[in-house]
Enzyme design. Sequence first.
Site, PDB file in Angstrom:
ATOM      1  N   ILE A  61       0.827  -1.223   0.000  1.00 25.98           N
ATOM      2  CA  ILE A  61       0.000   0.000   0.000  1.00 25.98           C
ATOM      3  C   ILE A  61       0.853   1.262   0.000  1.00 25.98           C
ATOM      4  CG2 ILE A  61      -2.081  -1.049   1.023  1.00 25.98           C
ATOM      5  CD1 ILE A  61      -1.248   0.356   3.711  1.00 25.98           C
ATOM      6  N   THR A 101       4.058   1.868   7.012  1.00 23.99           N
ATOM      7  CA  THR A 101       2.860   1.171   6.510  1.00 23.99           C
ATOM      8  C   THR A 101       1.587   1.821   7.025  1.00 23.99           C
ATOM      9  OG1 THR A 101       3.990  -0.939   6.295  1.00 23.99           O
ATOM     10  CG2 THR A 101       1.600  -1.028   6.578  1.00 23.99           C
ATOM     11  N   THR A 126      -8.367   0.837  15.748  1.00 24.09           N
ATOM     12  CA  THR A 126      -8.283   0.023  16.962  1.00 24.09           C
ATOM     13  C   THR A 126      -8.671   0.831  18.199  1.00 24.09           C
ATOM     14  OG1 THR A 126      -6.701  -1.063  18.428  1.00 24.09           O
ATOM     15  CG2 THR A 126      -5.800   0.605  16.978  1.00 24.09           C
ATOM     16  N   ASP A 127      -9.133   0.143  19.234  1.00 22.06           N
ATOM     17  CA  ASP A 127      -9.428   0.830  20.501  1.00 22.06           C
ATOM     18  C   ASP A 127      -8.142   1.317  21.176  1.00 22.06           C
ATOM     19  OD1 ASP A 127      -8.411  -1.627  21.363  1.00 22.06           O
ATOM     20  OD2 ASP A 127     -10.131  -2.156  22.607  1.00 22.06           O
ATOM     21  N   GLU A 128      -6.980   0.822  20.713  1.00 25.09           N
ATOM     22  CA  GLU A 128      -5.721   1.253  21.351  1.00 25.09           C
ATOM     23  C   GLU A 128      -5.447   2.728  21.142  1.00 25.09           C
ATOM     24  OE1 GLU A 128      -2.252  -1.181  21.175  1.00 25.09           O
ATOM     25  OE2 GLU A 128      -3.417  -3.029  21.158  1.00 25.09           O
ATOM     26  N   TYR A 154       2.917   1.425  17.891  1.00 15.74           N
ATOM     27  CA  TYR A 154       1.801   0.884  17.096  1.00 15.74           C
ATOM     28  C   TYR A 154       0.564   1.776  17.237  1.00 15.74           C
ATOM     29  CZ  TYR A 154      -2.437  -1.818  16.176  1.00 15.74           C
ATOM     30  OH  TYR A 154      -3.681  -2.209  15.748  1.00 15.74           O
ATOM     31  N   ALA A 156       0.274   4.791  18.328  1.00 17.93           N
ATOM     32  CA  ALA A 156       0.503   6.152  17.832  1.00 17.93           C
ATOM     33  C   ALA A 156       0.372   6.185  16.311  1.00 17.93           C
ATOM     34  CB  ALA A 156       1.881   6.639  18.272  1.00 17.93           C
ATOM     35  N   LYS A 158      -1.488   4.161  14.490  1.00 21.36           N
ATOM     36  CA  LYS A 158      -2.900   3.986  14.127  1.00 21.36           C
ATOM     37  C   LYS A 158      -3.682   5.285  14.380  1.00 21.36           C
ATOM     38  CE  LYS A 158      -4.708   0.646  12.927  1.00 21.36           C
ATOM     39  NZ  LYS A 158      -4.911   0.080  11.559  1.00 21.36           N
ATOM     40  N   GLY A 279       5.374   0.032  28.772  1.00 24.67           N
ATOM     41  CA  GLY A 279       4.203   0.866  28.433  1.00 24.67           C
ATOM     42  C   GLY A 279       2.893   0.097  28.365  1.00 24.67           C
ATOM     43  N   HIS A 280       2.862  -1.071  28.942  1.00 25.36           N
ATOM     44  CA  HIS A 280       1.732  -2.012  28.820  1.00 25.36           C
ATOM     45  C   HIS A 280       0.388  -1.386  29.221  1.00 25.36           C
ATOM     46  CE1 HIS A 280       0.553  -6.503  29.605  1.00 25.36           C
ATOM     47  NE2 HIS A 280      -0.227  -5.920  28.720  1.00 25.36           N
TER      48      HIS A 280
HETATM   49  P1  NAD Z   1      -2.283  -8.981  10.651  1.00 22.53           P
HETATM   50  O1  NAD Z   1      -0.943  -8.548  11.110  1.00 22.53           O
HETATM   51  O2  NAD Z   1      -2.759 -10.367  10.924  1.00 22.53           O
HETATM   52  O3  NAD Z   1      -2.401  -8.774   9.069  1.00 22.53           O
HETATM   53  C1  NAD Z   1      -1.924  -7.628   8.417  1.00 22.53           C
HETATM   54  C2  NAD Z   1      -1.954  -7.899   6.915  1.00 22.53           C
HETATM   55  O4  NAD Z   1      -1.517  -6.718   6.249  1.00 22.53           O
HETATM   56  C3  NAD Z   1      -1.009  -9.037   6.462  1.00 22.53           C
HETATM   57  O5  NAD Z   1      -1.651  -9.851   5.516  1.00 22.53           O
HETATM   58  C4  NAD Z   1       0.159  -8.293   5.835  1.00 22.53           C
HETATM   59  O6  NAD Z   1       0.811  -9.029   4.809  1.00 22.53           O
HETATM   60  C5  NAD Z   1      -0.541  -7.063   5.271  1.00 22.53           C
HETATM   61  N1  NAD Z   1       0.363  -5.920   5.109  1.00 22.53           N
HETATM   62  C6  NAD Z   1       1.264  -5.447   6.018  1.00 22.53           C
HETATM   63  N2  NAD Z   1       1.924  -4.391   5.485  1.00 22.53           N
HETATM   64  C7  NAD Z   1       1.408  -4.192   4.239  1.00 22.53           C
HETATM   65  C8  NAD Z   1       1.666  -3.261   3.211  1.00 22.53           C
HETATM   66  N3  NAD Z   1       2.605  -2.300   3.351  1.00 22.53           N
HETATM   67  N4  NAD Z   1       0.961  -3.334   2.061  1.00 22.53           N
HETATM   68  C9  NAD Z   1       0.015  -4.301   1.892  1.00 22.53           C
HETATM   69  N5  NAD Z   1      -0.255  -5.230   2.831  1.00 22.53           N
HETATM   70  C10 NAD Z   1       0.436  -5.169   3.991  1.00 22.53           C
HETATM   71  O7  NAD Z   1      -3.291  -7.907  11.242  1.00 22.53           O
HETATM   72  P2  NAD Z   1      -4.782  -8.104  11.795  1.00 22.53           P
HETATM   73  O8  NAD Z   1      -4.715  -8.525  13.199  1.00 22.53           O
HETATM   74  O9  NAD Z   1      -5.563  -8.856  10.794  1.00 22.53           O
HETATM   75  O10 NAD Z   1      -5.246  -6.579  11.793  1.00 22.53           O
HETATM   76  C11 NAD Z   1      -5.864  -6.008  10.640  1.00 22.53           C
HETATM   77  C12 NAD Z   1      -6.203  -4.551  10.934  1.00 22.53           C
HETATM   78  O11 NAD Z   1      -7.087  -4.484  12.046  1.00 22.53           O
HETATM   79  C13 NAD Z   1      -4.987  -3.707  11.315  1.00 22.53           C
HETATM   80  O12 NAD Z   1      -5.156  -2.452  10.730  1.00 22.53           O
HETATM   81  C14 NAD Z   1      -5.050  -3.607  12.840  1.00 22.53           C
HETATM   82  O13 NAD Z   1      -4.486  -2.414  13.264  1.00 22.53           O
HETATM   83  C15 NAD Z   1      -6.559  -3.627  13.058  1.00 22.53           C
HETATM   84  N6  NAD Z   1      -7.029  -4.184  14.329  1.00 22.53           N
HETATM   85  C16 NAD Z   1      -6.616  -5.405  14.752  1.00 22.53           C
HETATM   86  C17 NAD Z   1      -7.138  -5.953  15.926  1.00 22.53           C
HETATM   87  C18 NAD Z   1      -6.734  -7.316  16.435  1.00 22.53           C
HETATM   88  O14 NAD Z   1      -7.146  -7.699  17.532  1.00 22.53           O
HETATM   89  N7  NAD Z   1      -5.974  -8.106  15.687  1.00 22.53           N
HETATM   90  C19 NAD Z   1      -8.073  -5.219  16.663  1.00 22.53           C
HETATM   91  C20 NAD Z   1      -8.449  -3.946  16.213  1.00 22.53           C
HETATM   92  C21 NAD Z   1      -7.928  -3.454  15.036  1.00 22.53           C
HETATM   93  O1  DAU Z   2      -7.163  -3.801  21.178  1.00 19.88           O
HETATM   94  C1  DAU Z   2      -6.929  -4.037  19.824  1.00 19.88           C
HETATM   95  C2  DAU Z   2      -5.510  -4.484  19.604  1.00 19.88           C
HETATM   96  O2  DAU Z   2      -5.414  -5.813  20.105  1.00 19.88           O
HETATM   97  C3  DAU Z   2      -5.101  -4.431  18.143  1.00 19.88           C
HETATM   98  O3  DAU Z   2      -5.111  -3.095  17.711  1.00 19.88           O
HETATM   99  C4  DAU Z   2      -3.716  -5.040  17.922  1.00 19.88           C
HETATM  100  O4  DAU Z   2      -3.424  -5.103  16.535  1.00 19.88           O
HETATM  101  C5  DAU Z   2      -3.715  -6.450  18.499  1.00 19.88           C
HETATM  102  O5  DAU Z   2      -2.434  -7.029  18.381  1.00 19.88           O
HETATM  103  C6  DAU Z   2      -4.164  -6.443  19.956  1.00 19.88           C
HETATM  104  O6  DAU Z   2      -3.178  -5.776  20.797  1.00 19.88           O
HETATM  105  P1  DAU Z   2      -2.758  -6.361  22.241  1.00 19.88           P
HETATM  106  O7  DAU Z   2      -1.437  -5.817  22.578  1.00 19.88           O
HETATM  107  O8  DAU Z   2      -3.868  -6.187  23.217  1.00 19.88           O
HETATM  108  O9  DAU Z   2      -2.700  -7.939  21.855  1.00 19.88           O
HETATM  109  P2  DAU Z   2      -1.671  -9.087  22.264  1.00 19.88           P
HETATM  110  O10 DAU Z   2      -2.304 -10.370  21.806  1.00 19.88           O
HETATM  111  O11 DAU Z   2      -0.297  -8.800  21.820  1.00 19.88           O
HETATM  112  O12 DAU Z   2      -1.711  -9.055  23.853  1.00 19.88           O
HETATM  113  C7  DAU Z   2      -2.920  -9.219  24.570  1.00 19.88           C
HETATM  114  C8  DAU Z   2      -2.594  -9.114  26.042  1.00 19.88           C
HETATM  115  O13 DAU Z   2      -1.809 -10.261  26.433  1.00 19.88           O
HETATM  116  C9  DAU Z   2      -1.733  -7.915  26.404  1.00 19.88           C
HETATM  117  O14 DAU Z   2      -2.132  -7.444  27.679  1.00 19.88           O
HETATM  118  C10 DAU Z   2      -0.308  -8.460  26.477  1.00 19.88           C
HETATM  119  C11 DAU Z   2      -0.524  -9.885  26.930  1.00 19.88           C
HETATM  120  N1  DAU Z   2       0.455 -10.894  26.438  1.00 19.88           N
HETATM  121  C12 DAU Z   2       0.685 -10.966  25.106  1.00 19.88           C
HETATM  122  C13 DAU Z   2       1.589 -11.901  24.602  1.00 19.88           C
HETATM  123  C14 DAU Z   2       1.846 -11.974  23.116  1.00 19.88           C
HETATM  124  C15 DAU Z   2       1.081 -11.753  27.330  1.00 19.88           C
HETATM  125  O15 DAU Z   2       0.839 -11.709  28.554  1.00 19.88           O
HETATM  126  N2  DAU Z   2       1.976 -12.675  26.832  1.00 19.88           N
HETATM  127  C16 DAU Z   2       2.262 -12.770  25.497  1.00 19.88           C
HETATM  128  O16 DAU Z   2       3.113 -13.614  25.124  1.00 19.88           O
END
Ligand code: NAD
Ligand code: DAU
Length: 340
Positions: A61, A101, A126-128, A154, A156, A158, A279-280
């Site tokens: 992108i 990205t 994201t809610d973050e 991350y 910041a 978003k 920063g958790h």
């Molecule tokens: P993911 O990391 O599983 O997937 C990201 C995808 O984007 C991958 O397929 C990767 O190849 C592609 N990608 C990365 N950089 C790219 C680029 N420069 N050009 C084109 N494609 C690229 O992510 P996810 O967990 O599926 O999250 C998707 C979206 O939702 C993100 O924007 C994330 O911020 C948001 N989001 C995720 C969560 C969550 O819990 N996972 C929650 C809220 C919002």
């Molecule tokens: O809230 C939405 C967000 O949720 C999305 O925007 C992000 O893309 C997605 O990755 C997710 O972020 P978190 O940081 O909340 O997800 P993660 O799965 O990395 O961690 C969830 C919680 O678990 C967090 O409090 C950190 C903790 N954790 C995570 C890992 C990977 C652990 O305790 N041990 C671990 O090994």
Amino acid sequence: MKNILVTGGAGFIGGNFIHYLMKNRQDCRIVCLDALTYAGNLETLAPVLGDSRLRFVHGDITDREAVYRLFEEEHFDAVVNFAAESHVDRSIDTPEIFLKTNILGTQVLLDACNKFGTGRYHQVSTDEVYGDLPLDRPELFFTEETPLHTSSPYSASKASADLLVMAYHRTYGTPVTISRCSNNYGPYHFPEKLIPLMILNALEERPLPVYGDGKNVRDWLYVEDHCHAIALILEKGRVGEVYNIGGHNERQNIEVVRTILKALGKSEDLIAFVKDRPGHDRRYAIDPAKIHRELGWLPQTGFDEGIQKTIDWYLNNRSWWEHVRSGDYQKYYQKMYGNR
Ligand code: NAD
Ligand code: DAU
């Protein structure tokens, strides 16, 4: 027939969204643009890759020329941007790619929408972006009016992208919507994130690394519910609006880990408390009143049902995660957890 661009569709949520549209919206043609980074995986799309309603394009992108070519060729009715670097821990280690990205990639897509036209640009946020809530104030929730207040590179990146999306709407009239969702879980989730990582470690009886005291709280949303919400926003959401998605499935991390161990019949002795994430964020919790009131959306899958479905999916799709974990994943795991 609507022609929709889904960026990041080979990742976790984007992949689930493509499956959702192919199954539930017969009037869609989808173009998936994905750079296939470590998080992108064509095996996630394998069940639908042969369908004539889906075109896969390998591309980035942030590559303005390639994005413009695609927009010129396809004349999209809607664009849904999932493409992002999405893992907080990686953003602490290597922030730059997140800025490139997540911010510059968003800008390229917005410029393409303005240059070639589209009915809707939807930003998956994201809610973050709201920062975190204190653990001792359970009555507090994120609403769409909660000020942006980010903690990690991350979040910041978003939040910056969200500001850009709204600025394009106000300045150029770009027809945008934004959704801010809580933590997703479900099929095809990359095993760097809490739930899939814990499921796979438990299955293999390896230590389950819980950050800090494990009391941080996340509001878990089954990924199909998220996909349904985005489809509704595309169809009925008001242009220029933000919609929070999530809802009252809050769990402490340690509770999630214990639930997984119990479901798999494994011992809690596998839990290993490790050094906390810098920063958790303490607690995320969404108030979904706006999307419920305006679009009639509420989550359909409670945590107990969703976690069981997710565990079953990992048990039944071993080859997907075995392929994902080969190669670079091992190096990543060693770097993140080796000396923790
Ligand atoms: P993911 O990391 O599983 O997937 C990201 C995808 O984007 C991958 O397929 C990767 O190849 C592609 N990608 C990365 N950089 C790219 C680029 N420069 N050009 C084109 N494609 C690229 O992510 P996810 O967990 O599926 O999250 C998707 C979206 O939702 C993100 O924007 C994330 O911020 C948001 N989001 C995720 C969560 C969550 O819990 N996972 C929650 C809220 C919002
Ligand atoms: O809230 C939405 C967000 O949720 C999305 O925007 C992000 O893309 C997605 O990755 C997710 O972020 P978190 O940081 O909340 O997800 P993660 O799965 O990395 O961690 C969830 C919680 O678990 C967090 O409090 C950190 C903790 N954790 C995570 C890992 C990977 C652990 O305790 N041990 C671990 O090994």
